[in-house]
Design an enzyme around this catalytic site. Sequence first.
Site, mmCIF file in Angstrom:
data_model
loop_
_atom_site.group_PDB
_atom_site.id
_atom_site.type_symbol
_atom_site.label_atom_id
_atom_site.label_comp_id
_atom_site.label_asym_id
_atom_site.label_seq_id
_atom_site.Cartn_x
_atom_site.Cartn_y
_atom_site.Cartn_z
ATOM 1 N N ASN A 116 15.986 -9.757 65.673
ATOM 2 C CA ASN A 116 17.086 -9.652 64.708
ATOM 3 C C ASN A 116 18.156 -8.724 65.287
ATOM 4 O O ASN A 116 17.994 -7.511 65.274
ATOM 5 C CB ASN A 116 16.549 -9.101 63.371
ATOM 6 C CG ASN A 116 17.648 -8.943 62.342
ATOM 7 O OD1 ASN A 116 18.785 -9.385 62.547
ATOM 8 N ND2 ASN A 116 17.324 -8.302 61.213
ATOM 9 N N LYS A 161 20.983 -8.117 64.154
ATOM 10 C CA LYS A 161 21.821 -7.509 63.109
ATOM 11 C C LYS A 161 23.304 -7.677 63.483
ATOM 12 O O LYS A 161 23.660 -8.742 63.972
ATOM 13 C CB LYS A 161 21.396 -6.060 62.884
ATOM 14 C CG LYS A 161 19.879 -5.970 62.575
ATOM 15 C CD LYS A 161 19.411 -4.649 62.103
ATOM 16 C CE LYS A 161 17.911 -4.717 61.815
ATOM 17 N NZ LYS A 161 17.370 -3.487 61.277
ATOM 18 N N HIS A 217 16.552 -9.819 53.649
ATOM 19 C CA HIS A 217 16.315 -8.663 54.527
ATOM 20 C C HIS A 217 16.642 -7.374 53.759
ATOM 21 O O HIS A 217 17.556 -7.350 52.935
ATOM 22 C CB HIS A 217 17.179 -8.770 55.787
ATOM 23 C CG HIS A 217 16.834 -7.732 56.804
ATOM 24 N ND1 HIS A 217 17.302 -6.440 56.728
ATOM 25 C CD2 HIS A 217 16.024 -7.779 57.891
ATOM 26 C CE1 HIS A 217 16.802 -5.738 57.740
ATOM 27 N NE2 HIS A 217 16.022 -6.535 58.459
ATOM 28 N N GLU A 233 18.256 -4.848 54.470
ATOM 29 C CA GLU A 233 19.646 -4.390 54.536
ATOM 30 C C GLU A 233 20.555 -5.213 53.639
ATOM 31 O O GLU A 233 21.586 -4.734 53.169
ATOM 32 C CB GLU A 233 20.111 -4.398 56.009
ATOM 33 C CG GLU A 233 19.466 -3.232 56.749
ATOM 34 C CD GLU A 233 19.189 -3.478 58.218
ATOM 35 O OE1 GLU A 233 19.731 -4.446 58.787
ATOM 36 O OE2 GLU A 233 18.417 -2.686 58.797
ATOM 37 N N GLU A 275 8.472 -5.881 55.904
ATOM 38 C CA GLU A 275 9.221 -4.805 56.565
ATOM 39 C C GLU A 275 9.378 -3.646 55.592
ATOM 40 O O GLU A 275 10.296 -3.645 54.760
ATOM 41 C CB GLU A 275 10.625 -5.291 56.940
ATOM 42 C CG GLU A 275 10.676 -6.337 57.999
ATOM 43 C CD GLU A 275 12.019 -6.315 58.734
ATOM 44 O OE1 GLU A 275 12.003 -6.084 59.934
ATOM 45 O OE2 GLU A 275 13.070 -6.503 58.093
ATOM 46 N N GLY A 329 14.413 1.165 61.370
ATOM 47 C CA GLY A 329 15.407 2.042 61.983
ATOM 48 C C GLY A 329 14.943 3.484 62.107
ATOM 49 O O GLY A 329 15.761 4.391 62.212
ATOM 50 N N SER A 381 10.523 -0.569 63.331
ATOM 51 C CA SER A 381 10.280 0.322 64.483
ATOM 52 C C SER A 381 9.237 -0.218 65.456
ATOM 53 O O SER A 381 8.375 0.526 65.918
ATOM 54 C CB SER A 381 9.900 1.729 63.998
ATOM 55 O OG SER A 381 10.988 2.316 63.333
HETATM 56 P P1 13P Z 1 14.045 -1.854 63.704
HETATM 57 O O1 13P Z 1 13.159 -2.608 64.659
HETATM 58 O O2 13P Z 1 15.323 -1.374 64.332
HETATM 59 O O3 13P Z 1 13.298 -0.764 62.970
HETATM 60 O O4 13P Z 1 14.538 -2.895 62.592
HETATM 61 C C1 13P Z 1 13.591 -3.660 61.955
HETATM 62 C C2 13P Z 1 14.288 -4.733 61.215
HETATM 63 O O5 13P Z 1 14.939 -4.511 60.230
HETATM 64 C C3 13P Z 1 14.186 -6.100 61.767
HETATM 65 O O6 13P Z 1 14.654 -7.036 60.855
#
Ligand code: 13P
Length: 249
Positions: A8, A10, A95, A97, A165, A171, A209
Amino acid sequence: MKSLVVANWKMNPQTFREAKQLFEATRRAAESVRSVSLVVAPPALYLRELKRAYKGRKISLAAQNAHAAGSGAYTGELSLTQVQDAGASYVLIGHAERRAAGEGNDDVRKKVAAALSTRLAPILCVGEATRSPRGEHFLYVAEQLQAGFADVLPGKANRVIVAYEPVWAIGTQKSMTPADMHEMAIFIRKTVQGKGHNGLAIKILYGGSIDERNAHDMIERGDVNGLLVGRASTEAKKFADLLEALHES
Ligand code: 13P
């Protein structure tokens, strides 16, 4: 069984030139890793051109989001059919976010059902913000799953991939332990089963992570079918190391 790794990206990278470079590096790293099926979820703007330029079969593409409605007056949105037409085979739904930006369980319910009426495979994202010793996070995840599967017809549930997640692990440097993931995977299967579907057939991914240090262990002991990777998937060297670590599994 191959593991499904979803990269992903982002809102990265900032130019299409860099996106092409990252995709090319990812492709090279992925090619030799037979134990992995790879899905790249770039910004939707890059989908069509990446799809056009890529001739292989190893990598599929995903959209990071799409609207549940078929068409119409939704300024700034993309429909499921549009992202499919641009080259996506998967779509992330709900997701963390996007939920933080206001997407609710009801939106997620509509999107999962709408995705199943296309050829896209929905990746339903769930996960709690915090954990409590009393296990309230299980109730929270159950609610998200119930909404996500509410309008899914019995025969179609196994097309839905569940990505767990936990928000507290996204993050950060704090990945979940494989033992805790294993417990959550059992809970997810039971909850889906309770909705009248075959819980054992559901594919589960873990995200939060994940990098080259913990990916292998999570696949080996976390009872998951794959990983949803954020940051580590946008750094070519790190992602190559991650795939290499899975190569050994
Ligand atoms: P990270 O791997 O940066 O923690 O993000 C996870 C995530 O949100 C993947 O969709």
